[in-house]
Write an enzyme that holds these catalytic residues in place. Structure first.
Site, PDB file in Angstrom:
ATOM      1  CD  GLU A 305      -2.575  -1.653   0.075  1.00 36.24           C
ATOM      2  OE1 GLU A 305      -2.874  -0.774  -0.760  1.00 36.24           O
ATOM      3  OE2 GLU A 305      -2.821  -2.865  -0.091  1.00 36.24           O
ATOM      4  CG  HIS A 308      -0.787   0.931  -4.500  1.00 38.86           C
ATOM      5  ND1 HIS A 308      -0.698   0.653  -5.846  1.00 38.86           N
ATOM      6  CD2 HIS A 308      -1.482  -0.099  -3.952  1.00 38.86           C
ATOM      7  CE1 HIS A 308      -1.318  -0.512  -6.088  1.00 38.86           C
ATOM      8  NE2 HIS A 308      -1.786  -0.989  -4.969  1.00 38.86           N
TER       9      HIS A 308
HETATM   10  N1  PHE Z   1      -6.143  -1.436  -4.357  1.00 38.50           N
HETATM   11  C1  PHE Z   1      -6.104  -2.341  -3.249  1.00 38.50           C
HETATM   12  C2  PHE Z   1      -4.717  -2.956  -3.250  1.00 38.50           C
HETATM   13  O1  PHE Z   1      -4.331  -3.691  -4.092  1.00 38.50           O
HETATM   14  C3  PHE Z   1      -7.063  -3.447  -3.302  1.00 38.50           C
HETATM   15  C4  PHE Z   1      -8.508  -3.071  -3.182  1.00 38.50           C
HETATM   16  C5  PHE Z   1      -9.308  -3.061  -4.287  1.00 38.50           C
HETATM   17  C6  PHE Z   1      -9.049  -2.758  -1.955  1.00 38.50           C
HETATM   18  C7  PHE Z   1     -10.647  -2.736  -4.197  1.00 38.50           C
HETATM   19  C8  PHE Z   1     -10.361  -2.451  -1.847  1.00 38.50           C
HETATM   20  C9  PHE Z   1     -11.188  -2.443  -2.968  1.00 38.50           C
HETATM   21  O2  PHE Z   1      -3.922  -2.672  -2.479  1.00 38.50           O
HETATM   22 ZN    ZN Z   2      -2.588  -2.899  -4.771  1.00 39.98          ZN
END
Ligand code: PHE
Ligand code: ZN
Length: 883
Positions: A305, A308
Site C-alpha cells: 500500500e 502505491h
Molecule cells: N487497491 C487495493 C490494493 O491492491 C485493493 C482493493 C481493491 C481494496 C478494491 C479495496 C477495494 O492494495
Molecule cells: Zn494494490
C-alpha cells in the site's frame, strides 16, 4: 438494488470524459443513519471531450437533497436524478460550480463500499466505484481533482477525524457537542483514492526523515487497547519508505502518513492518498496472537500500500482496464522488498507457489482473462490473481529481458513522464522501449493473451562434438474468447549442471550476460559448445517466466538438480517435480514402482542430513509435498479428489518413515530459545521444526500425537501453538477435540485468532466436516456480515478442503451455493469471491461436474442477483465456445 442489467464495458469504447473536475470541496456531517454530504465541484468542459454533451454524474444508492449551479438552486426541469445518476441537461460551456447535497446511511451499508461503519467507527472504501455511493461524481480514474474535506461529527462518537493529505484546521462547534477537522490534499487524484475516517481509535506514531530531509509523521490507528499490536506494522512502514528511496529513488510527498485498521473490510487494504485503510488482520500482531506467516503478510501489505503512493497514486490508471499498471507493478515492488528484507530464494518459492495455486488455476478455468482484460461487466471481479500476480511476473520478465540497470532507468523515465497523470500499459512499456531502444511490441502480448504457456524442452548431448542442444517448443491453450494463440516472448534463465556437481563452462551465443535465452517463436533451439560430459539442464531458474514446463529429464536427473544446482529455486522445483510425477500417477490409479518413492525419500533424507540446517526455511519448503489442489491441477481432467488425498497421505507416510531419525533430530535441535522474534531466520527454524512435526505425525500417528499435544500445551507463541493444532487436525480423536476446545476457550475474545480456529476445522478432510462448518456458523464468534469470518470458515472450506468441498454427493457445492445467495444480499463482492471457488469444476470427474453445474445453474437462475455474482456465475457456466 441495482436495476441496470449487466452492461459490458469495453476497452475499445474508451473516450475521455466530456467534463473535468479541478477541485472538490466536501463537507461531511457524520451521522449513524443520515450522513449529509455537501460536495462543491469546480467543473469545466474537457477540451478533449464532446462539445455539447450533457453532464452525467455517477451515483449508487444515494439520495439527492439539493443541487445548485454557480450558487443558483436548480429547478427540477434542469436536471434528472435517480439513485444511479444525476444529469444536468444543459450545462454551461465554460467553467462552473456544482453544489450537490446528498444523504446516505452508513449503518445499513453492508456492502462495505462507500461510507460505512465498522465496530462503530466511520470509514470509507472507494476503489473501484465506491465514491459514487457518497456523492454524485465523474467516478472514473482519469478525472483527477484537488480535494479539501471538512469532516464534522459528535466529539464523543468520533474523537478522531482523518482525511487525505494534511490537516489544515480543526475545532469545536460553539455551544454543541460536535467538532470538525479540515483536510487538504494538494495532489490531484482520482475519486477512488478518496478516504475519510471518524471514530474512537488508539494511535501509535513515529517520525520519519525522508531522503531530502523532510519530516513526516507516521501514525497507525487501531482499536483502543491494541496499540502495542501495531508496532510491527509501524516498523514495516518505516522500512518500506526507506527501501523505496533506496531501490527506486521514490520519496514520500505529504507531511503525514496515516494508516487505520478496521475489522470489516472486503480486501486486504487500500492505498488512499495519505490515509491507507487496512483490514486489521494485516496490521495487528503480537507473538501470542499472530503467526510468522501473519507477520510476513503484514510486512508485505504495508509495503504494497505504501508503494502505491508512486505506482498507483502519483501515476494512476487511465481506466480500469489498466488495473495491472498499478497492481502488477506494485506487487512486483512489494515482492522485491520482501526478498531484500528476508531470503530471496525462499520468498521466490513462496511467490511461485501462490502464483500456481491461484493464477495458473484461474488461467485454466472458465474465468481466465488477460492481464489487461478488454471487457468487463463488473470491475470488482477483476481484482484477480491474473491482474496482480501474473501482472507482477510480466514486470519481472521485463527486468530479466533488459537487465537491472535499464530497468531502473525505465522506471525513472516512467515516473518522470507520467507523474500526475492517468496512464496506460502503453505508457509504461514506452518508457522501457525508449531507454533501451528496443521494440517491446512482441513482449506486450503478455498483457493481451490469456492462458499459461506450456514449454516443452528436450536435450541432446553429442559426446563426439562436445555439444549439448536444447530444443524448445511453446504452446498456449485456448481460453474464453481466445481460441487460437500466438507464441510469447519467454525469458528462459538457464544453466548446465554436471552430474557430479562440478561447474560447467559451456557457452552459447543465444544466452545473454544474465544467463537468459529468449524463446519468442513457436519452436527454437540453442546449442552449447565445449560440453565434455552429459549435463543436466537447469531451466527457468528463479522461475524466470510464468509458464508450465515439460522436461524430458528422468527422476534421477532431477534429483541431481536437487543436490547440485546453484539455483535454489530449481533445487526445490526438482524435488517438487519428482514428487508430482509420483503423486499424479498414484492419484489416477497408475502403478508406481516402490523404488521410485524410495529414491525420492533417500534423496530428501540426504538433503536434510547435509543441507537442511544451513537454510531451515528453504528446507521446510523442500519437505512440503505439492498440495492436493496442485495435484488436481496437474492432472487437469476427470479429477478424483479422494484418490489424490489418499495418494498424498500415503506418500507423506513413506517419506516420513524413511526420514524419521532426521526429523526427530530437527525437532530437538531446532527448539526455541529466548524470546519470540518474527525475523525470517527465526521463522525459518520454526518452519522446519513444525514441518518435521507434521511429517513425523504422518509416519507415526501415536508419536505425532504425543509430540503435537506437548507442543500445543507448552508453545510460547502462536506460530508453534497453531502448528501443533494443525498437526492434531490430521489425527482424528479426543486429543484433537480437547485441543480445539482449549483453543476456543483461550481466544474467544480474539476474533483474528478465532478465524484460525475456524479455518483449521473447515479444512479437516473428513466426512463430518460439512456438518461441523454448519455448526460453527452458529458460533457466537461467527458473523455473516464480517468478511474475515466468512472467508476463514466458509472460504477455507471451499478453497482449501479439496475432498469435502468436492464431495461426490454434491453437498459441498449445494452448501456453497446457499451461502453465496445469502451473502449476496449483504455483500455482493464477498459473495462473488466465494463463488470463484467453483473455478476448478470442469476438471472434476462426471458425477462431481454434474453436481457443480447444477449448483452453479441454481445461482445463475436466481432473480435479482447482484451484478458481481451474476457475472461470475455466467462466466463459470459459459460453454468454452471457440476453443
Ligand atoms: N487497491 C487495493 C490494493 O491492491 C485493493 C482493493 C481493491 C481494496 C478494491 C479495496 C477495494 O492494495
Ligand atoms: Zn494494490
Amino acid at each position: 438494488m441495482r436495476t441496470d442489467i449487466a452492461q459490458t464495458v469495453r476497452l475499445e469504447d474508451y473516450r475521455p470524459s466530456d467534463f473535468l473536475i479541478d477541485r472538490v470541496d466536501l463537507d461531511v456531517r457524520l451521522h449513524p443513519t443520515a450522513t449529509r454530504i455537501t460536495a462543491t465541484l469546480s467543473l469545466r468542459p474537457n477540451p478533449k471531450g464532446r462539445a455539447d454533451a450533457p453532464l452525467t454524474l455517477d451515483g449508487d444508492e444515494v439520495s439527492l437533497k439539493a443541487v445548485a449551479l454557480d450558487g443558483r438552486a436548480l429547478p427540477e426541469s434542469e436536471f434528472e436524478a435517480s439513485p444511479q445518476s444525476l444529469t444536468i441537461t444543459q450545462p454551461p460551456r465554460g467553467p462552473f460550480t456544482l453544489t450537490i447535497e446528498t444523504e446516505i446511511d452508513p449503518t445499513s451499508n453492508t456492502k462495505l463500499m462507500g461510507l460505512y461503519r465498522s465496530s462503530g467507527n466511520y470509514c470509507t472504501q472507494c476503489e473501484a466505484e465506491g465514491f459514487r455511493r457518497i456523492t454524485y461524481f465523474l467516478d472514473r480514474p482519469d478525472v483527477m481533482a484537488v480535494y479539501t474535506t471538512r469532516i464534522e461529527a459528535e466529539r464523543d462518537e468520533a474523537p478522531v477525524l482523518l482525511g487525505n493529505g494534511n490537516r489544515v484546521e480543526a475545532g469545536s462547534l460553539e455551544g454543541t457537542s460536535r467538532h470538525y477537522a479540515v483536510w487538504h490534499d494538494p495532489h490531484p487524484k482520482p475519486s477512488y483514492l478518496f478516504a475519510l475516517v471518524g471514530g474512537r481509535l488508539g494511535r501509535v506514531a513515529k517520525s520519519f526523515t525522508t531522503m531530502s530531509g523532510r519530516e513526516v509523521e507516521l501514525a497507525i490507528y487501531v482499536e483502543p487497547g491494541k496499540e502495542n499490536r501495531a508496532d510491527y506494522a509501524l516498523d514495516a512502514l518505516e522500512r518500506s519508505m526507506r527501501w523505496d528511496e533506496r531501490a527506486f529513488g521514490r520519496e514520500y510527498d505529504l507531511d503525514v502518513f496515516n494508516i487505520v485498521a478496521v475489522s470489516d473490510f472486503n480486501m486486504g487494504a487500500m492505498e488512499n492518498k495519505g490515509l491507507n485503510i487496512f483490514n486489521d488482520k494485516y496490521v495487528l500482531a503480537s507473538p501470542e496472537t499472530a503467526t510468522d506467516a501473519d507477520y510476513a503478510n503484514i510486512e508485505a501489505i504495508i509495503a504494497h500500500e505504501y508503494f502505491h503512493n508512486w505506482s498507483g497514486n502519483r501515476v494512476t490508471c487511465r481506466d480500469w482496464f489498466q488495473l495491472c499498471l498499478k497492481e502488477g507493478l506494485t506487487v512486483f515492488r512489494d515482492q522485491e522488498f520482501s526478498s531484500d528484507e528476508r531470503s530471496r530464494p525462499v520468498h521466490r518459492i513462496a511467490e511461485v507457489k501462490t502464483l500456481r495455486a491461484r493464477q495458473f488455476l484461474e488461467d485454466s478455468s472458465p474465468l481466465a482473462h488477460p492481464v489487461r482484460p478488454i471487457q468487463y461487466r463488473e470491475i470488482n471481479n477483476f481484482y484477480t490473481a491474473t491482474v496482480y500476480e501474473k501482472g507482477a511476473e510480466i514486470v519481472r520478465m521485463l527486468k530479466a529481458l533488459i537487465g537491472p540497470a535499464d530497468f531502473r532507468r525505465g522506471m525513472d523515465l516512467y515516473y518522470e513522464r507520467c507523474d500526475g497523470t492517468a496512464a496506460t500499459v502503453e505508457d509504461f512499456l514506452a518508457a522501457f522501449a525508449d531507454v533501451t531502444g528496443r521494440d517491446l511490441s512482441h513482449f506486450a502480448r503478455w498483457y493481451a493473451q490469456a492462458g499459461t504457456p506450456r514449454v516443452t524442452v528436450k536435450g541432446t548431448f553429442d559426446a563426439a562434438a562436445r555439444t549439448y542442444r536444447l530444443d524448445f517448443t511453446q504452446e498456449t491453450p485456448p481460453t474464453p474468447g481466445q481460441p487460437t494463440k500466438e507464441p510469447m516472448a519467454i525469458p528462459v534463465a538457464l544453466g548446465l549442471v554436471a552430474r557430479d556437481g562440478s561447474a560447467i563452462e559451456a557457452v552459447s551465443d543465444r544466452v545473454n550476460a544474465e544467463g537468459v535465452f529468449v524463446l519468442d517463436k513457436a519452436s527454437d533451439s540453442l546449442t552449447f559448445t565445449g560440453v565434455s560430459a552429459h549435463p543436466v539442464p537447469s531451466l527457468f531458474r528463479e522461475f524466470s517466466a510464468p509458464v508450465k514446463t515439460i522436461l524430458d529429464l528422468s527422476n534421477e536427473e532431477l534429483l541431481v538438480l536437487l543436490r547440485h544446482d546453484s539455483d535454489a529455486f530449481n533445487r526445490w522445483q526438482a524435488a517438487q517435480t519428482v514428487a508430482m510425477r509420483l503423486l499424479a500417477a498414484r492419484s489416477t490409479g497408475k502403478a508406481i514402482a516402490d523404488s521410485d518413492v524410495a529414491d525420492l525419500a533417500t534423496a530428501l533424507r540426504a538433503f536434510m542430513e547435509t543441507d537442511a540446517l544451513g537454510d531451515p526455511a528453504f528446507a521446510a519448503l523442500v519437505l512440503t509435498l505439492p498440495s492436493e489442489a496442485d495435484i488436481a491441477q496437474d492432472i487437469g481432467r476427470d479429477v478424483e479428489p479422494d484418490m489424490i488425498h489418499r495418494a498424498r497421505k500415503e506418500m507423506r507416510r513413506r517419506i516420513g518413515q524413511a526420514c524419521i531419525e532426521t526429523l526427530r533430530h530437527f525437532r530437538d535441535s531446532l527448539s526455541a530459545t529466548g524470546a519470540y522474534s518474527p525475523d525470517a531466520a527465526s521463522a525459518g527454524r520454526r518452519a522446519l521444526r513444525n514441518a518435521s512435526l507434521d511429517l513425523l505425525a504422518a509416519a507415526d500417528a501415536a508419536l505425532g500425537e504425543t509430540l503435537a499435544r506437548e507442543q500445543f500445551e507448552t508453545a510460547g507463541n502462536m506460530t508453534d501453538r497453531l502448528a501443533a493444532l494443525s498437526t492434531l487436525m490430521t489425527l482424528p480423536g479426543d486429543a484433537r477435540e480437547a485441543a480445539l476446545a482449549r483453543f476456543e476457550e483461550s481466544y474467544r475474545d480474539e476474533p483474528l485468532v478465532l478465524d484460525k480456529w475456524f479455518t483449521l476445522q473447515a479444512m479437516i478432510p473428513e466426512d463430518g466436516t460439512l456438518e461441523r462448518v454448519k455448526r460453527l456458523m452458529e458460533h457466537p464468534g461467527f458473523s455473516m456480515n464480517n468478511p474475515n469470518r466468512v472467508r476463514s470458515l466458509i472460504g477455507s472450506f471451499a478453497m482449501l478442503n479439496q475432498v469435502q468441498f468436492n464431495r461426490q454427493d454434491g453437498s459441498g457445492y449445494d452448501f456453497l451455493a446457499d451461502i453465496v445467495l445469502r451473502v449476496d444480499e449483504l455483500n455482493p463482492q464477498l459473495a462473488a469471491r466465494l463463488l470463484t471457488s467453483f473455478s476448478s469444476w470442469r476438471m472434476m470427474e462426471t458425477k462431481r461436474r454434474t453436481h457443480a453445474k447444477s449448483a452453479l445453474s441454481r445461482i445463475a437462475g436466481k432473480p435479482n442477483l447482484s451484478r458481481d455474482v451474476s457475472d461470475i456465475a455466467a462466466r463459470s457456466l459459459a460453454e468454452q465456445q471457440g476453443q
